[in-house]
Structure formats: C-alpha cells, structure tokens
Design an enzyme around this catalytic site. Structure first.
Site, PDB file in Angstrom:
ATOM      1  N   SER A 200       0.846  -1.249   0.242  1.00  0.00           N
ATOM      2  CA  SER A 200       0.166   0.007  -0.076  1.00  0.00           C
ATOM      3  C   SER A 200       0.883   1.174  -0.001  1.00  0.00           C
ATOM      4  CB  SER A 200      -0.993   0.026   1.185  1.00  0.00           C
ATOM      5  OG  SER A 200      -1.443   1.412   1.244  1.00  0.00           O
ATOM      6  N   TYR A 215      -2.165  -1.068  10.176  1.00  0.00           N
ATOM      7  CA  TYR A 215      -2.356  -1.428   8.700  1.00  0.00           C
ATOM      8  C   TYR A 215      -1.049  -1.087   8.026  1.00  0.00           C
ATOM      9  CZ  TYR A 215      -4.143  -0.904   3.761  1.00  0.00           C
ATOM     10  OH  TYR A 215      -4.258  -1.120   2.744  1.00  0.00           O
TER      11      TYR A 215
HETATM   12  N1  LIG Z   1      -8.685  -0.010  -2.164  1.00  0.00           N
HETATM   13  C1  LIG Z   1      -7.458   1.035  -1.974  1.00  0.00           C
HETATM   14  O1  LIG Z   1      -7.738   2.117  -1.790  1.00  0.00           O
HETATM   15  C2  LIG Z   1      -6.130   0.115  -1.467  1.00  0.00           C
HETATM   16  C3  LIG Z   1      -5.106   1.007  -1.639  1.00  0.00           C
HETATM   17  C4  LIG Z   1      -3.801   0.299  -1.126  1.00  0.00           C
HETATM   18  C5  LIG Z   1      -4.045  -0.886  -1.163  1.00  0.00           C
HETATM   19  N2  LIG Z   1      -5.091  -1.686  -1.102  1.00  0.00           N
HETATM   20  C6  LIG Z   1      -4.918  -3.184  -0.985  1.00  0.00           C
HETATM   21  O2  LIG Z   1      -5.312  -3.907  -2.206  1.00  0.00           O
HETATM   22  C7  LIG Z   1      -5.920  -5.208  -1.854  1.00  0.00           C
HETATM   23  C8  LIG Z   1      -7.441  -5.383  -2.265  1.00  0.00           C
HETATM   24  O3  LIG Z   1      -8.106  -4.503  -1.521  1.00  0.00           O
HETATM   25  P1  LIG Z   1      -9.236  -4.153  -2.283  1.00  0.00           P
HETATM   26  O4  LIG Z   1      -9.259  -2.432  -1.992  1.00  0.00           O
HETATM   27  O5  LIG Z   1      -9.465  -4.443  -3.660  1.00  0.00           O
HETATM   28  O6  LIG Z   1     -10.229  -4.406  -1.261  1.00  0.00           O
HETATM   29  P2  LIG Z   1     -11.883  -5.206  -1.419  1.00  0.00           P
HETATM   30  O7  LIG Z   1     -12.572  -4.600  -2.506  1.00  0.00           O
HETATM   31  O8  LIG Z   1     -12.614  -5.420  -0.009  1.00  0.00           O
HETATM   32  O9  LIG Z   1     -11.453  -6.649  -1.850  1.00  0.00           O
HETATM   33  C9  LIG Z   1     -10.802  -7.501  -1.017  1.00  0.00           C
HETATM   34  C10 LIG Z   1     -11.030  -9.124  -1.485  1.00  0.00           C
HETATM   35  O10 LIG Z   1     -10.407 -10.039  -0.306  1.00  0.00           O
HETATM   36  C11 LIG Z   1     -11.189 -10.922  -0.030  1.00  0.00           C
HETATM   37  N3  LIG Z   1     -11.196 -11.209   1.491  1.00  0.00           N
HETATM   38  C12 LIG Z   1     -11.489 -10.196   2.382  1.00  0.00           C
HETATM   39  N4  LIG Z   1     -11.549 -10.912   3.623  1.00  0.00           N
HETATM   40  C13 LIG Z   1     -11.330 -12.244   3.287  1.00  0.00           C
HETATM   41  C14 LIG Z   1     -10.892 -13.251   4.006  1.00  0.00           C
HETATM   42  N5  LIG Z   1     -11.127 -13.391   5.220  1.00  0.00           N
HETATM   43  N6  LIG Z   1     -10.821 -14.573   3.561  1.00  0.00           N
HETATM   44  C15 LIG Z   1     -10.621 -14.580   1.963  1.00  0.00           C
HETATM   45  N7  LIG Z   1     -10.795 -13.570   1.180  1.00  0.00           N
HETATM   46  C16 LIG Z   1     -11.082 -12.289   1.811  1.00  0.00           C
HETATM   47  C17 LIG Z   1     -12.569 -10.099  -0.559  1.00  0.00           C
HETATM   48  O11 LIG Z   1     -13.594 -11.187  -0.482  1.00  0.00           O
HETATM   49  P3  LIG Z   1     -15.186 -10.803  -0.837  1.00  0.00           P
HETATM   50  O12 LIG Z   1     -15.364 -10.510  -2.247  1.00  0.00           O
HETATM   51  O13 LIG Z   1     -15.925 -12.049  -0.211  1.00  0.00           O
HETATM   52  O14 LIG Z   1     -15.350  -9.748   0.124  1.00  0.00           O
HETATM   53  C18 LIG Z   1     -12.447  -9.478  -1.612  1.00  0.00           C
HETATM   54  O15 LIG Z   1     -12.371 -10.151  -2.849  1.00  0.00           O
HETATM   55  C19 LIG Z   1      -5.519  -5.267  -0.265  1.00  0.00           C
HETATM   56  O16 LIG Z   1      -4.500  -5.810  -0.037  1.00  0.00           O
HETATM   57  C20 LIG Z   1      -5.520  -3.801   0.202  1.00  0.00           C
HETATM   58  O17 LIG Z   1      -4.730  -3.496   1.275  1.00  0.00           O
HETATM   59  C21 LIG Z   1      -6.040  -1.145  -1.705  1.00  0.00           C
END
Ligand SMILES: NC(=O)c1ccc[n+]([C@@H]2O[C@H](COP(=O)([O-])OP(=O)(O)OC[C@H]3O[C@@H](n4cnc5c(N)ncnc54)[C@H](OP(=O)(O)O)[C@@H]3O)[C@@H](O)[C@H]2O)c1
Ligand SMILES: *[C@@H]1O[C@H](CO)[C@@H](O)[C@H](O)[C@H]1NC(C)=O
Ligand SMILES: *[C@@H]1O[C@H](CO)[C@@H](O)[C@H](O)[C@H]1NC(C)=O
Length: 328
Positions: A200, A215
């Site tokens: 991140s 985090y």
């Molecule tokens: N969005 C941002 O601004 C941002 C910025 C920096 C870094 N990131 C990183 O990017 C990555 C993806 O995040 P995102 O923003 O795409 O989040 P997201 O839309 O919430 O998606 C997260 C994914 O992980 C799955 N997940 C969550 N909890 C889980 C569990 N206990 N077991 C198995 N799978 C699980 C979710 O499944 P479900 O579909 O069932 O919910 C979903 O498919 C993360 O590592 C996050 O830290 C995001």
C-alpha cells in the site's frame, strides 16, 4: 542548451576565484538539469511506453487471492485477457460462481479452478493443502497476493481491538508469506515465475498513515519482504514485486466513485498487469505516481499534519455511523 566547453574551461582555470565559483555552479546546474530530464524520460518510458511482459512466459496459470471484489477481481479480468488460466481463491461460493460465469462469458477459452477459503478461519491447514495440491498439479507462473484487510475506519492504535489486530496480522502478513511459501518451490523448479504482493501507498509512498498505524505496519512488512525476496530470487528467474497503490475505488477504501486520482479497480489492474515482472517496488497507476512525487517535494511534517487531520475526520464520521447502527 548550448554549453561552450572552451569558455567553461577558461573560466574554471581563471585566476579570479569568483569566476571559478560561477563556473562550478554552471556545471552543477547543468548536471542537475540533465538529471531531471533523465528521470522524467525514465518516468515517461515506464508509465506510457514500456510494453508489458508476455505473461504466459511465466506459466499458463495465475493464482489470485481476494479475487471476488475490488483490485483482485480487476486483476482476474486483465490476466484472462492476456490468456492466463486462473486459480480463484475466495471466501464466498456465491461470489466465486458469479465471477466464474462473468469470466467465462467474456473469455471463452479461459480455464478456471476455484478454492473456497476464508483466510480468517481458525485452522488454515485444510485450505492451504487444497491450494498446494492445485499448485503442484498446474503450471502456476504468477501469484497475485492481493487479499488484504484494513480498519473499518480510522482509529488510534489503543482503539484497535484484539480481533482486528489478530485479523490484520493474519491476512496482511501470515497469509501473504504462506502463499509465497507455497508457490516458490515450483517456480524454482521451472526457473520462472512472478509474484505480485499488493502492499500500500500508506507504507511505501506516504511518510505516515496516522490512525492506520497497524495497517501501514503490515503493509510495510510486505514492501520490505518483497524487495528482499526479489534480490534473493532474481537470478533464479523469479520476479518478486510489491505494488503500492494509493486510493482505489473499492469497498475496502469505502470509496464508491472513481476519479483521476482514485481509479476503478479495473483501471488500476490495467496498469498493474503492465508492471508485473519489472521494478520490485512500484506504484503502477500514473496519477498515483504523480502524488508520490508531490509528497516527496513537500515537508513530511506538513503531510503528516494534513493526514492526521483527515484521519481524525474519518474517525469521527466512522464512530458516528457505528453509533447510528447500534441504535437501529
Ligand atoms: N482500495 C484501496 O484504496 C487500496 C489501497 C492500497 C492498497 N490496497 C490493497 O489492495 C488489496 C485489495 O483490496 P481492495 O481494495 O480490492 O479490497 P476489497 O474490494 O474489499 O476486496 C478484498 C478482497 O479480499 C477478499 N477477502 C476479504 N477478507 C477475506 C477473507 N477473510 N478470506 C478470504 N478472502 C477475503 C474479499 O472477498 P469478498 O469479495 O468475499 O469480500 C475481496 O475479494 C488489499 O491488500 C488492500 O490492502 C487497497
Ligand atoms: C508469449 O509467450 C508464449 C509462450 O512462450 C508464446 O506462445 C506466445 O506466442 C507469446 N506471445 C507473444 C505476443 O509474443
Ligand atoms: C531488505 O530488508 C532490510 C531490513 O532487513 C531493509 O533495510 C532493506 O531496505 C531491504 N532491502 C531491499 C532491497 O528492500
């Protein structure tokens, strides 16, 4: 820029000290301008001109965790477009089924396997065993280690309860490491592979992420772990990388609408796949990289102050929302 070398040499050997100082300043100035132009050209090349790698060279399958939503889902579509077959690891059968039919409808020839696994269950061994068996059977060239967890909203560290603390470390540290541990021996045997760990910007780009300290700490682990692994395995044909996005419009970031500086997961992933196999730490979406440059130009204490201020605001709103929910 025209530099008269003869004149410069004359100034440098001039007996008057002020002329010599001027000449040295001119040389330093010219060198730093060349440096800036060089860095700008590298930036242009990496973000707009460099072609993405031929990803099927790493192997015919890619494994994506957290594939059913957000960034992970975006990666699935982009990888399928580049002719990779996919192992989809998700925690909801319903969402896995929906994703499978969406992918099949768009990319007729893609082969798919699914693993139903919630990374927060007490005993992960049966789930990891299932993944291990698939990885042993299929030619997995790419791991997208994407599943991650953040706070529901900003808070001081002493407000992070036991469960949230444990879950963050489980998802953002333990699971990331275990997934790498599963794929590496097979990649080593074939002498090819790419590992993409989603870190991140909160740890790798910003000077601080106040009220998200744990985090940011877990994401900082991913950054250092990935970059050190990359040095270890570079000569074995395995490219390890930490991608550090800033905001992406997903449910984790609680942002619904995309904008220039907060792309949709699909536009993020479009940039993300183009970087696979290149620099061991990167920020693939170009407007994010502009913010990165900007942050580095500002005094970090100022950035910290602004971040703390907005963190407190998010905390206030999050608490109010939680209180309203409890009342209902
Ligand atoms: N969005 C941002 O601004 C941002 C910025 C920096 C870094 N990131 C990183 O990017 C990555 C993806 O995040 P995102 O923003 O795409 O989040 P997201 O839309 O919430 O998606 C997260 C994914 O992980 C799955 N997940 C969550 N909890 C889980 C569990 N206990 N077991 C198995 N799978 C699980 C979710 O499944 P479900 O579909 O069932 O919910 C979903 O498919 C993360 O590592 C996050 O830290 C995001
Ligand atoms: C990419 O690599 C694969 C496997 O080596 C090869 O079959 C394919 O033709 C390549 N594609 C392109 C566009 O070079
Ligand atoms: C490797 O890890 C060390 C900490 O042990 C860190 O200081 C260093 O920056 C890392 N190296 C790379 C290339 O990231």
């Amino acid at each position: 820029m025209v530099v008269d070398v003869a004149e410069l040499r004359a100034l440098l050997t001039d007996s008057a000290p002020e002329n010599r100082v001027l000449a040295v300043l001119a040389v330093v100035g010219a060198l730093s301008i060349v440096g800036i132009i060089g860095r700008f050209c590298t930036w242009l090349w990496r973000y707009f001109l460099r072609p993405g790698k031929n990803l099927t060279r790493y192997g015919s399958w890619a494994l994506v965790t957290g594939c059913t939503d957000g960034i992970g889902k975006g990666f699935c579509f982009q990888l399928a477009k580049r002719r990779l077959n996919l192992i989809l690891v998700g925690r909801s059968q319903e969402k896995l089924d929906a994703l499978t039919s969406e992918l099949k409808a768009k990319y007729k020839t893609v082969q798919l396997r699914t693993v139903l696994l919630d990374f927060l269950v007490p005993d992960l061994s049966p789930g990891f065993k299932q993944i291990e068996e698939l990885v042993a059977e299929l030619d997995v060239g790419i791991l997208v280690n994407n599943a991650g967890l953040s706070y529901p909203y900003a808070r001081f560290f002493h407000e992070v309860d036991e469960d949230l603390m444990r879950n963050l470390i489980r998802m953002n540290v333990e699971v990331i490491v275990r997934m790498v541990q599963i794929v590496i021996p097979h990649m080593l045997k074939r002498k090819r592979g790419a590992i993409v760990n989603i870190g991140s910007g909160s740890a790798s780009v910003l000077p601080s992420d106040p009220l998200y300290a744990l985090y940011a700490g877990t994401k900082g682990f991913i950054d250092i772990f990935s970059r050190n692994l990359s040095v270890e395995y570079k000569n074995s044909g395995i490219d390890v990388q930490c991608q550090a996005p800033l905001h992406v419009a997903t449910k984790l970031a609680s942002i619904r609408r995309s904008s220039l500086f907060c792309p949709s997961p699909n536009s993020y992933a479009q940039s993300g796949v183009k970087w696979i196999g290149y620099e061991s730490l990167c920020c693939p979406y170009w407007p994010h990289s502009l913010l990165w440059k900007l942050v580095n130009l500002l005094p970090h204490s100022l950035v910290d102050m602004v971040r703390m201020h907005s963190g407190l605001d998010v905390r206030r709103r999050g608490k109010a929302k939680e209180a309203r929910k409890k009342e209902q």
